[in-house]
Scaffold this motif. Structure first.
Motif, short mmCIF file in Angstrom:
data_model
loop_
_atom_site.label_atom_id
_atom_site.label_comp_id
_atom_site.label_asym_id
_atom_site.label_seq_id
_atom_site.Cartn_x
_atom_site.Cartn_y
_atom_site.Cartn_z
N VAL A 78 -2.55 0.29 7.40
CA VAL A 78 -3.44 -0.23 6.37
C VAL A 78 -3.51 -1.75 6.54
CG1 VAL A 78 -3.84 -0.50 3.89
CG2 VAL A 78 -2.84 1.62 4.77
N LEU A 107 -5.53 6.06 -1.46
CA LEU A 107 -4.74 4.92 -0.99
C LEU A 107 -4.64 3.94 -2.16
CD1 LEU A 107 -3.38 3.42 1.41
CD2 LEU A 107 -5.55 2.22 1.68
N ALA A 146 0.84 -1.20 0.00
CA ALA A 146 0.00 0.00 0.00
C ALA A 146 0.87 1.25 0.00
CB ALA A 146 -0.91 0.00 1.23
N VAL A 170 -9.84 -3.68 2.34
CA VAL A 170 -8.86 -2.76 2.93
C VAL A 170 -9.52 -1.91 3.99
CG1 VAL A 170 -7.29 -0.85 2.47
CG2 VAL A 170 -7.49 -2.72 0.81
N TYR A 194 0.44 5.86 -0.11
CA TYR A 194 -0.37 7.07 -0.18
C TYR A 194 -0.05 7.81 -1.47
CZ TYR A 194 -1.62 11.96 0.74
OH TYR A 194 -2.11 13.22 0.64
N VAL A 251 -8.34 1.11 7.28
CA VAL A 251 -7.27 1.91 7.85
C VAL A 251 -7.50 2.04 9.35
CG1 VAL A 251 -6.78 3.18 5.74
CG2 VAL A 251 -8.48 4.07 7.33
N THR A 268 -0.55 -6.20 7.21
CA THR A 268 -0.68 -4.85 7.74
C THR A 268 0.56 -4.05 7.40
OG1 THR A 268 -2.06 -5.60 9.58
CG2 THR A 268 -1.00 -3.45 9.80
#
Length: 289
Positions: free
Chosen positions: A270, A211, A186, A226, A188, A228, A284
């Motif tokens: 995440v 994301l 993952a 997914v 940003y 957060v 994670t």
């Protein structure tokens, strides 16, 4: 507990009028380490001539810096405000020599130019020389601009993410022997919008934060779910917009819009869950803005 990690030397190259920017990049690298180093098994080591170069006789000052810092760097972040710097025997300035030397060696080199108003006491000859150098350098690739030290720090963290992929670094889940697996990572992502404030100065603001989850493995990840979660001391995490559970095939990605303000340097966890046949997996990862 101790952990094993790749250490990447990140050279911050710039003339002497960029102290605030150099500090902002150093803080951005330390912030990345705090949020991501253990998870990615990578540590970013900022290197600056004023703090890391050791005085030594024999050769020019620039040749000493080249030997101790430039040639040993793994990544180079170069910054310019309103000065190009003093010429050396090999280039129009020391920073220019560091850029050219690192680029010729095949290292990732990121160059940023300030869009802030030129100071009233600026050396106009230096300003002109800098603009000429910027025009010449643009022929070698994409150059960046920054509206403030804070904006620069944000952009540097994004550039580092791309460098890790380019260098083939970053932790990945272990696979059972002899079996292909999906590997989800993952990150940003956001777009930066340029605008002018009440005084006509160019500024930047973040918009369309997302994301992005990429499958870097060899098998498809089915029904990817997914979520957060917050991290200690990082405040309220953003929220995902949408409840899609996509299939992500190898070497592809899917993104979810993020809702909620996320301050510079903030990080969140995440949690990714997916299926491969009858098996369910979870991973994670800590992600920072």
């Amino acid at each position: 507990m101790p952990f094993s990690a790749h250490v990447l030397r990140v050279l911050i190259a710039s003339p002497g009028d960029t102290t605030a920017e150099r500090d902002a990049v150093t803080e951005a690298l330390h912030g990345w380490n705090a949020a991501r180093a253990e998870r990615e098994q990578v540590v970013l080591l900022p290197r600056r001539w004023e703090t890391n170069a050791v005085p030594r006789l024999g050769g020019s000052a620039q040749s000493v810096i080249n030997d101790q810092l430039v040639d040993r760097a793994d990544i180079v972040i170069a910054l310019f405000d309103s000065r190009l710097g003093m010429a050396t025997a090999a280039a129009v300035s020391g920073t220019a020599e560091e850029i050219e030397r690192s680029h010729a060696a095949g290292k990732p080199v990121h160059v940023y130019f300030s869009t802030e108003p030129i100071p009233r006491d600026a050396d106009l000859e230096q300003v002109h020389a800098l603009r000429s150098f910027q025009e010449q350098l643009s022929k070698l690739g994409l150059l960046g601009t920054y509206a403030s030290p804070e904006d620069l720090g944000h952009q540097v963290r994004q550039a580092i993410e791309g460098d890790l992929d380019l260098l083939g670094l970053g932790a990945v889940p272990r696979r059972p022997s002899g079996r292909e697996r999906a590997v989800l990572r993952a990150r940003y992502d956001s777009e930066r919008e340029q605008y002018r404030d009440d005084r006509g100065a160019v500024r930047y603001r973040t918009r369309r934060e997302r994301l992005v989850v990429t499958n870097a493995g060899e098998a498809a990840a089915h029904r990817v779910r997914v979520s957060v979660e917050s991290l200690a001391g990082q405040g309220t995490p953003p929220r995902l917009y949408g409840d899609e559970t996509p299939d992500i095939i190898p070497r592809s990605e899917f993104s979810w819009p993020l809702m909620g303000a996320l301050g510079d340097g903030r990080a969140f966890a995440v949690v990714m869950r997916w299926n491969e046949g009858d098996d369910e997996f979870a991973e994670t990862q800590h992600v920072s803005r």
